[in-house]
Design a protein around this motif. Structure first.
Motif, short mmCIF file in Angstrom:
data_model
loop_
_atom_site.label_atom_id
_atom_site.label_comp_id
_atom_site.label_asym_id
_atom_site.label_seq_id
_atom_site.Cartn_x
_atom_site.Cartn_y
_atom_site.Cartn_z
N ALA A 124 0.84 -1.21 0.00
CA ALA A 124 0.00 0.00 0.00
C ALA A 124 0.87 1.25 0.00
O ALA A 124 0.58 2.22 -0.73
CB ALA A 124 -0.93 -0.02 1.21
N ARG A 125 1.91 1.28 0.81
CA ARG A 125 2.81 2.44 0.83
C ARG A 125 3.53 2.59 -0.51
O ARG A 125 3.72 3.71 -1.01
CB ARG A 125 3.83 2.28 1.96
CG ARG A 125 3.24 2.39 3.36
CD ARG A 125 4.33 2.57 4.40
NE ARG A 125 5.21 1.41 4.47
CZ ARG A 125 5.00 0.36 5.27
NH1 ARG A 125 3.92 0.32 6.05
NH2 ARG A 125 5.86 -0.65 5.31
N THR A 126 3.91 1.47 -1.09
CA THR A 126 4.60 1.52 -2.38
C THR A 126 3.67 2.05 -3.47
O THR A 126 4.08 2.90 -4.29
CB THR A 126 5.09 0.11 -2.77
OG1 THR A 126 5.90 -0.42 -1.72
CG2 THR A 126 5.90 0.16 -4.06
N LEU A 127 2.44 1.59 -3.48
CA LEU A 127 1.47 2.05 -4.48
C LEU A 127 1.19 3.54 -4.34
O LEU A 127 1.07 4.25 -5.34
CB LEU A 127 0.17 1.25 -4.35
CG LEU A 127 -0.93 1.62 -5.35
CD1 LEU A 127 -0.44 1.41 -6.79
CD2 LEU A 127 -2.19 0.78 -5.08
N THR A 128 1.13 4.02 -3.12
CA THR A 128 0.92 5.46 -2.90
C THR A 128 2.06 6.28 -3.50
O THR A 128 1.83 7.29 -4.16
CB THR A 128 0.80 5.76 -1.39
OG1 THR A 128 -0.33 5.06 -0.86
CG2 THR A 128 0.63 7.25 -1.15
N ALA A 129 3.28 5.81 -3.30
CA ALA A 129 4.43 6.52 -3.87
C ALA A 129 4.42 6.46 -5.38
O ALA A 129 4.73 7.45 -6.06
CB ALA A 129 5.73 5.92 -3.32
N PHE A 130 4.07 5.31 -5.94
CA PHE A 130 4.01 5.18 -7.39
C PHE A 130 2.91 6.05 -7.99
O PHE A 130 3.04 6.56 -9.10
CB PHE A 130 3.76 3.72 -7.79
CG PHE A 130 4.93 2.81 -7.57
CD1 PHE A 130 6.18 3.30 -7.21
CD2 PHE A 130 4.80 1.43 -7.74
CE1 PHE A 130 7.27 2.45 -7.02
CE2 PHE A 130 5.87 0.58 -7.56
CZ PHE A 130 7.10 1.09 -7.19
#
Length: 442
Positions: free
Chosen positions: A207-213
């Protein structure tokens, strides 16, 4: 990612890059075909953001998907996912065998040049992994590629047995490693709790990775990708890489037997591979498709899935990937014996000759298309739209590859790779001798 070149050459006193007239057009065609499938796999699962979405959201989307998206996803699961990277791995091992044959024809050792090639490949792969896209395969291939040196003098029987042990047997070992905390739990309930906690931790990282992407800058996305790689992706990668080495060994075996150098003498073998590969592919991938449907209907969840199912599905999945890869290799090889099909399929050869350049450019184009610092289409495209995007990009790459190779000997990335490997800048433009069109470049 990109396998070692498929080349044949006369004996020479000095190691050098091969000319287009010395290449095997069939292997370049296979490589171009494989690159298209790998691109579709990367986009469908990774660039699109699908792998980062919560499981419940994915299930809801798939259960309410359009007919086009449903058919596309099922066709992808059955025919594409895992099959084309298997083909690429096979071609890597085959390329090593061809290089080994060239070195033996010169009376030289393959080790010095091959080690330099892999060293340059590793550096390029790490740069790709940490600066562009975390899903890099170059670095993995480079590390595993050193292992081929240990098998270069082995018998065909040893290669075949070792290949099957790595490609199929290790998948069971990998499941044991991944499920070891669950297997060591005192009770089934404790094991289920461990699985649930691990899944929740993975979901939070994703979820954190997707937010950054989705919303971050290039630096934000790069930092998040590195964190995701080390904290969530790397443990899985370490477990699943050894089956890839088994596919390298199958390619090495095929190269030692020279079945692609003299296809007419091995037509029966290719026909048998086509038939048995189809049987293995349907059984292996079909079982995975059935399990996928059971998960969609929530008959099973990751927490309630019986342990024995994981042990059974893992080798079956690898069997399906090997089976369909064999179908693609043998099918294209058999069709290539007919002039009409050879001309049509040969359109893929320039893409295969520039596989490294095209692979890297696919990553650059896709992060700019999907990520927030680009056009921001991440999580916004369904399966059918993802395939359409891939085919458009790949067709453009095909045209560009033809135009580029009409004037130059190598793709840009291939030129860098070769120049660093040989320790001097390689001539880039096609001279009169190498500029004549060949089956590989026509």
């Amino acid at each position: 990612m990109t396998p070692a070149p498929s080349e044949v050459s006369p004996p020479s006193a000095e190691a050098r890059p091969v000319e287009s007239s010395e290449r095997l057009a069939l292997l370049d065609t296979l490589r171009g075909f494989a690159l298209c499938g790998v691109f579709i796999s990367n986009v469908m699962v990774w660039f699109s953001g699908r792998v980062f979405l919560p499981r419940e959201q994915v299930l809801t989307a798939m259960n309410s998907a359009s007919l086009a998206d449903t058919v596309t996803w099922q066709a992808f699961s059955m025919l594409v996912g895992g099959k084309f990277i298997t083909l690429f791995s096979f071609l890597f091992g085959l390329g090593f065998a061809v290089q080994m044959g060239r070195a033996e024809a010169r009376g030289a050792s393959i080790t010095p040049l091959y080690v330099r090639r892999l060293g340059v490949m590793l550096v390029m792969g790490l740069a790709h992994l940490f600066l562009i896209w975390y899903g890099d395969i170059l670095s993995t291939y480079a590390v595993l590629g050193f292992g081929l040196l240990l098998f270069r003098g082995r018998s065909n029987r040893t290669l075949l047995i070792s290949a099957l042990l790595f490609a199929l047997g290790w998948s069971v070992v990998g499941v044991v490693i991944l499920k070891l905390p669950q297997l060591l739990a005192d009770t089934p309930e404790a094991g289920a709790a461990i699985v649930k906690a691990a899944n929740e931790n993975s979901a939070a990282i994703k979820a954190r990775t997707l937010t950054a992407f989705t919303h971050g800058s290039w630096l934000d996305a790069t930092k998040a990708a590195s964190s995701f790689f080390f904290r969530d992706y790397l443990p899985l990668l370490l477990v699943i890489t050894l089956p890839t080495f088994g596919r390298f060994l199958l390619g090495l075996l095929a190269g030692k037997r020279r079945i692609f150098h003299d296809v007419p003498q091995h037509l029966r073998l290719f026909r048998r591979l086509l038939g048995w590969g189809l049987v293995a592919g349907v059984i292996g991938s079909g079982s995975g498709l059935v399990l996928q449907q059971l998960m969609l209907k929530q008959v099973f969840t990751p927490e309630t899935l019986p342990t024995w199912v994981s042990f059974a599905v893992a080798p079956l999945r690898n069997l399906g990937e090997l089976g369909f890869a064999a179908v693609y290799v043998s099918g294209i090889t058999l069709l290539f014996q007919r002039a009409t099909w050879q001309r049509a399929l040969g359109l893929l050869a320039p893409v295969g000759r520039m596989a490294l350049t095209n692979y890297l450019s696919q990553s650059i184009i896709s992060v700019l298309f999907f990520y927030g610092y680009g056009l921001g289409f991440i999580t916004k495209l369904g399966p059918a739209a993802c395939v359409a995007y891939c085919l458009v990009v790949f067709c453009v790459q095909g045209v560009w590859s033809h135009l580029w190779l009409s004037r130059f000997r190598f793709g840009p990335a291939e030129w860098v790779w070769r120049s660093l490997t040989y320790g001097k800048a390689q001539p880039m433009r096609r001279d009169d001798a190498s500029g004549q069109r060949t089956p590989a470049s026509a």
